[in-house]
Every structure is written in structure tokens, then in C-alpha cells.
Design a protein around this motif. Structure first.
Motif, PDB file in Angstrom:
ATOM      1  N   UNK A 145       0.819  -1.202   0.000  1.00  0.00           N
ATOM      2  CA  UNK A 145       0.000   0.000   0.000  1.00  0.00           C
ATOM      3  C   UNK A 145       0.850   1.249   0.000  1.00  0.00           C
ATOM      4  N   UNK A 146       0.178   2.390  -0.204  1.00  0.00           N
ATOM      5  CA  UNK A 146       0.859   3.685  -0.152  1.00  0.00           C
ATOM      6  C   UNK A 146      -0.016   4.682   0.585  1.00  0.00           C
ATOM      7  N   UNK A 147       0.629   5.677   1.147  1.00  0.00           N
ATOM      8  CA  UNK A 147      -0.087   6.730   1.869  1.00  0.00           C
ATOM      9  C   UNK A 147       0.691   8.033   1.730  1.00  0.00           C
TER      10      UNK A 147
ATOM     11  N   UNK B  10       1.932   0.078   5.305  1.00  0.00           N
ATOM     12  CA  UNK B  10       1.345  -1.196   5.687  1.00  0.00           C
ATOM     13  C   UNK B  10       0.309  -0.904   6.764  1.00  0.00           C
ATOM     14  N   UNK B  11      -0.723  -1.728   6.806  1.00  0.00           N
ATOM     15  CA  UNK B  11      -1.782  -1.556   7.788  1.00  0.00           C
ATOM     16  C   UNK B  11      -1.469  -2.358   9.041  1.00  0.00           C
ATOM     17  N   UNK B  12      -1.664  -1.758  10.183  1.00  0.00           N
ATOM     18  CA  UNK B  12      -1.529  -2.458  11.447  1.00  0.00           C
ATOM     19  C   UNK B  12      -2.891  -2.938  11.934  1.00  0.00           C
TER      20      UNK B  12
ATOM     21  N   UNK C 118       0.202   7.388  11.805  1.00  0.00           N
ATOM     22  CA  UNK C 118       1.467   6.661  11.691  1.00  0.00           C
ATOM     23  C   UNK C 118       1.840   6.119  13.064  1.00  0.00           C
ATOM     24  N   UNK C 119       1.954   4.801  13.157  1.00  0.00           N
ATOM     25  CA  UNK C 119       2.337   4.166  14.421  1.00  0.00           C
ATOM     26  C   UNK C 119       3.846   4.028  14.556  1.00  0.00           C
ATOM     27  N   UNK C 120       4.479   3.644  13.474  1.00  0.00           N
ATOM     28  CA  UNK C 120       5.941   3.472  13.481  1.00  0.00           C
ATOM     29  C   UNK C 120       6.425   3.499  12.042  1.00  0.00           C
TER      30      UNK C 120
ATOM     31  N   UNK D 275       9.063   2.305   5.093  1.00  0.00           N
ATOM     32  CA  UNK D 275       7.682   1.858   5.193  1.00  0.00           C
ATOM     33  C   UNK D 275       7.056   2.393   6.473  1.00  0.00           C
ATOM     34  N   UNK D 276       5.885   3.015   6.301  1.00  0.00           N
ATOM     35  CA  UNK D 276       5.134   3.529   7.443  1.00  0.00           C
ATOM     36  C   UNK D 276       4.046   2.523   7.800  1.00  0.00           C
ATOM     37  N   UNK D 277       3.909   2.251   9.070  1.00  0.00           N
ATOM     38  CA  UNK D 277       2.866   1.357   9.554  1.00  0.00           C
ATOM     39  C   UNK D 277       1.746   2.212  10.123  1.00  0.00           C
TER      40      UNK D 277
END
Length: 152
Positions: free
Chosen positions: A108-110, A120-122, A135-137, A142-144
Motif C-alpha cells: 500500500x501507499x499513503x 502497511x496496515x496495522x 502513523x504508528x511506526x 515503510x510507514x505502519x
């Protein structure tokens, strides 16, 4: 050589000042910056035709005054300015993200802070395009993300 040095002592102090500045650029402790200030004071004394012993005295007194008076204040300001500053990707943790492509745990992208990131989705399910997330981390490039703020 000694006669030339005594007659052109301003050149000696100027060279010493430049050496101290170069060392300060490598160390960044502000010790050599204060010594270069003392050398600058001696350059002025030499240009005013002060005897060499007085130039050495000016160097010592100005350096000591800068080390005792200015260096602690400058260090305090530098530490205060840098302590709360987040740099690089650390400032993006907790930032808002807009999902551009379907984002799952695999792809994915954001858009984060005006830049497009791989994401990526958490969350349990995929995030649909247009979803606002947090954004969690960040690991590598790559942003989660999580659309569920409770997970944050």
C-alpha cells in the motif's frame, strides 16, 4: 625568524585563531571557539602595537573570560534548543496519513506530511483509499498505519 614573528605577531595570532576554529569545527565542544576568541583579541592587541607579553596576557584573559562567562550560557541554549527537536522520521510518528492505495499488511501507499510513502496496515483489515490514518511506526521506508486511533 623570531624578529619577523615579533614584528608580525598579528599573523601568528590570526593563524592560531584559524587553527582553533578548524579544531572547533571537528569537536563542537565550544572550548576551541573560546580560545579562538582569545586569539582574536590578541590580533587586535598586535595591530595596536602592544608588546608580545601583553598580547599573550590578552589571549589568556579573553579566553578565560569567554570560557567562564560565555561557554556555559551558550551550552545551555544549545542543549535547550536541541532537546525537544525531533528529527528525520521521528517527527512523523503520530502524524496524520491519507491512504492513497488499498493498504494491507503486505502492500500500500499513503501520503504523510506531503510525501508519498510505502505503507502497511496495522489494523485487522485493509485500509481503503481515502481513509485517514495515524502513523504508528516507521521501519526503513515503510510507514505502519492504523485507522483505529485506540491502537495508537
Amino acid at each position: 625568524m623570531l624578529d619577523w614573528l615579533l614584528q608580525n605577531s598579528w599573523a601568528f595570532w590570526l593563524a592560531l585563531m584559524l587553527v582553533f576554529v578548524a579544531i572547533e569545527m571537528l569537536s563542537l565542544d565550544l572550548w576551541f571557539a573560546m580560545l579562538s576568541g582569545g586569539a582574536l583579541g590578541s590580533v587586535v592587541a598586535a595591530l595596536l602595537d602592544a608588546p608580545f607579553w601583553l598580547q599573550v596576557l590578552v589571549f589568556g584573559l579573553v579566553s578565560l573570560a569567554l570560557i567562564v562567562g560565555l561557554r556555559p550560557v551558550a551550552l545551555r541554549h544549545l542543549k535547550r534548543a536541541n532537546s525537544n527537536a525531533l528529527t528525520n522520521v521521528d517527527r512523523l510518528i503520530g502524524a496524520a496519513a491519507l491512504v492513497l492505495e488499498p493498504t494491507s499488511r503486505l502492500a500500500g501507499t499513503a501520503k504523510i506530511d506531503g510525501e508519498t510513502w510505502s505503507a502497511r496496515s496495522e489494523d485487522q483489515g485493509p485500509l481503503a483509499p481515502g481513509t485517514h490514518a495515524v502513523v504508528l511506526r516507521i521501519e526503513g521506508a515503510t510507514a505502519y498505519l492504523s485507522a483505529n486511533v485506540k491502537n495508537y
